[in-house]
Design a protein around this motif. Structure first.
Motif, mmCIF file in Angstrom:
data_model
loop_
_atom_site.group_PDB
_atom_site.id
_atom_site.type_symbol
_atom_site.label_atom_id
_atom_site.label_comp_id
_atom_site.label_asym_id
_atom_site.label_seq_id
_atom_site.Cartn_x
_atom_site.Cartn_y
_atom_site.Cartn_z
ATOM 1 N N LEU A 58 -0.087 6.787 -2.590
ATOM 2 C CA LEU A 58 -0.259 7.380 -1.263
ATOM 3 C C LEU A 58 -1.378 6.699 -0.479
ATOM 4 O O LEU A 58 -1.240 6.430 0.711
ATOM 5 C CB LEU A 58 -0.528 8.883 -1.382
ATOM 6 N N VAL A 59 -2.475 6.384 -1.150
ATOM 7 C CA VAL A 59 -3.578 5.695 -0.473
ATOM 8 C C VAL A 59 -3.102 4.351 0.058
ATOM 9 O O VAL A 59 -3.328 4.007 1.220
ATOM 10 C CB VAL A 59 -4.793 5.523 -1.420
ATOM 11 N N LEU A 60 -2.423 3.581 -0.769
ATOM 12 C CA LEU A 60 -1.961 2.260 -0.356
ATOM 13 C C LEU A 60 -0.887 2.356 0.720
ATOM 14 O O LEU A 60 -0.870 1.560 1.661
ATOM 15 C CB LEU A 60 -1.463 1.471 -1.564
ATOM 16 N N GLU A 66 -13.134 8.657 -2.318
ATOM 17 C CA GLU A 66 -12.867 9.613 -1.233
ATOM 18 C C GLU A 66 -11.395 9.603 -0.835
ATOM 19 O O GLU A 66 -10.793 10.661 -0.613
ATOM 20 C CB GLU A 66 -13.735 9.292 -0.006
ATOM 21 N N ASN A 67 -10.817 8.416 -0.725
ATOM 22 C CA ASN A 67 -9.410 8.322 -0.348
ATOM 23 C C ASN A 67 -8.485 8.839 -1.448
ATOM 24 O O ASN A 67 -7.448 9.430 -1.162
ATOM 25 C CB ASN A 67 -9.050 6.886 0.026
ATOM 26 N N LEU A 68 -8.864 8.620 -2.699
ATOM 27 C CA LEU A 68 -8.067 9.158 -3.800
ATOM 28 C C LEU A 68 -8.111 10.683 -3.812
ATOM 29 O O LEU A 68 -7.101 11.347 -4.061
ATOM 30 C CB LEU A 68 -8.547 8.587 -5.134
ATOM 31 N N ARG A 92 -4.856 13.061 -3.459
ATOM 32 C CA ARG A 92 -4.525 14.125 -4.425
ATOM 33 C C ARG A 92 -4.289 15.449 -3.695
ATOM 34 O O ARG A 92 -3.373 16.201 -4.036
ATOM 35 C CB ARG A 92 -5.622 14.267 -5.465
ATOM 36 N N GLY A 93 -5.111 15.720 -2.701
ATOM 37 C CA GLY A 93 -4.950 16.936 -1.906
ATOM 38 C C GLY A 93 -3.639 16.954 -1.134
ATOM 39 O O GLY A 93 -2.960 17.976 -1.071
#
Length: 70
Positions: free
Chosen positions: A37-39, A48-50, A54-55
């Protein structure tokens, strides 16, 4: 050594058309990871992005990544 630059021959495959839609989408059978999802959202893999990813996955499930891909 020659003063003329060396020439390089590169073979480029011929473009046959547009990439089929089925090849641009992710499959529905796999579960995206936070890293996916981050990528897919164009962000760097940072803690922070991970956490953000996850959220989003917890709240939206698979659609979290589907919203960000073609």
């Amino acid at each position: 050594m020659s003063e003329d630059p060396e020439s390089i021959t590169v073979t480029v495959p011929e473009v046959q058309g547009v990439t089929p839609d089925r090849l641009l989408h992710t499959g529905g059978s796999d579960d995206p990871s936070a890293e996916d999802l981050v990528l897919a959202s164009g962000r760097d893999l940072t803690p922070e992005n991970l956490k953000w990813a996850r959220g989003r996955i917890a709240a939206e499930g698979r659609s979290a990544i589907d919203k960000r891909l073609p």
